[in-house]
Design a protein around this motif. Structure first.
Motif, PDB file in Angstrom:
ATOM      1  N   TYR A  17       0.770  -1.128  -0.002  1.00 26.97           N
ATOM      2  CA  TYR A  17      -0.225  -0.073  -0.043  1.00 26.97           C
ATOM      3  C   TYR A  17       0.798   1.230  -0.036  1.00 26.97           C
ATOM      4  O   TYR A  17       1.894   1.190   0.162  1.00 26.97           O
ATOM      5  CB  TYR A  17      -1.135  -0.067   1.318  1.00 26.97           C
ATOM      6  N   TRP A  18       0.137   2.370  -0.412  1.00 25.88           N
ATOM      7  CA  TRP A  18       0.979   3.731  -0.687  1.00 25.88           C
ATOM      8  C   TRP A  18       0.948   4.359   0.864  1.00 25.88           C
ATOM      9  O   TRP A  18      -0.337   4.888   1.205  1.00 25.88           O
ATOM     10  CB  TRP A  18       0.410   4.186  -1.761  1.00 25.88           C
ATOM     11  N   GLY A  19       1.749   4.311   1.710  1.00 24.18           N
ATOM     12  CA  GLY A  19       1.807   4.859   2.971  1.00 24.18           C
ATOM     13  C   GLY A  19       2.630   5.858   3.343  1.00 24.18           C
ATOM     14  O   GLY A  19       3.178   6.515   2.343  1.00 24.18           O
ATOM     15  N   ARG A  20       2.797   5.865   4.577  1.00 25.59           N
ATOM     16  CA  ARG A  20       3.935   7.015   4.923  1.00 25.59           C
ATOM     17  C   ARG A  20       5.270   6.787   4.595  1.00 25.59           C
ATOM     18  O   ARG A  20       6.073   7.829   4.247  1.00 25.59           O
ATOM     19  CB  ARG A  20       3.582   7.134   6.677  1.00 25.59           C
ATOM     20  N   ARG A  21       5.769   5.793   4.642  1.00 28.00           N
ATOM     21  CA  ARG A  21       7.170   5.343   4.266  1.00 28.00           C
ATOM     22  C   ARG A  21       7.300   5.424   2.738  1.00 28.00           C
ATOM     23  O   ARG A  21       8.499   6.200   2.380  1.00 28.00           O
ATOM     24  CB  ARG A  21       7.304   3.753   4.435  1.00 28.00           C
ATOM     25  N   LEU A  24       5.867   7.935   1.104  1.00 28.88           N
ATOM     26  CA  LEU A  24       5.879   9.261   0.942  1.00 28.88           C
ATOM     27  C   LEU A  24       7.126   9.837   1.553  1.00 28.88           C
ATOM     28  O   LEU A  24       7.803  10.795   0.796  1.00 28.88           O
ATOM     29  CB  LEU A  24       4.612  10.005   1.568  1.00 28.88           C
ATOM     30  N   THR A  25       7.574   9.274   2.372  1.00 26.03           N
ATOM     31  CA  THR A  25       8.918   9.812   2.856  1.00 26.03           C
ATOM     32  C   THR A  25      10.003   9.477   2.118  1.00 26.03           C
ATOM     33  O   THR A  25      10.995  10.490   1.802  1.00 26.03           O
ATOM     34  CB  THR A  25       9.145   9.109   4.223  1.00 26.03           C
TER      35      THR A  25
END
Length: 58
Positions: free
Chosen positions: A15-19, A21-22
């Motif tokens: 999934y496209w998560g915070r990691r 995006l970071t």
């Protein structure tokens, strides 16, 4: 051979998560730093006097 049925929510690769995006933002910042360093280095090694660039007629 029996076909295995997997529910849709379990079949995802990730999934496209915070990691994600970071990592994307960090890569973008590193690209800007590299581009800025190349621009500064290019201006430092340019020994052409101002106004002495190539003319449009060749």
């Amino acid at each position: 051979m029996m076909i295995k049925i997997i529910p849709e929510d379990k079949a995802r690769q990730g999934y496209w998560g915070r990691r994600f995006l970071t990592i994307l933002i960090a890569a973008l910042l590193l690209a800007f730093v590299a581009w800025g360093g190349a621009e500064i280095y290019g201006r430092m090694i340019d020994h052409t006097p101002p106004g002495q660039g190539q003319s449009p007629d060749g």
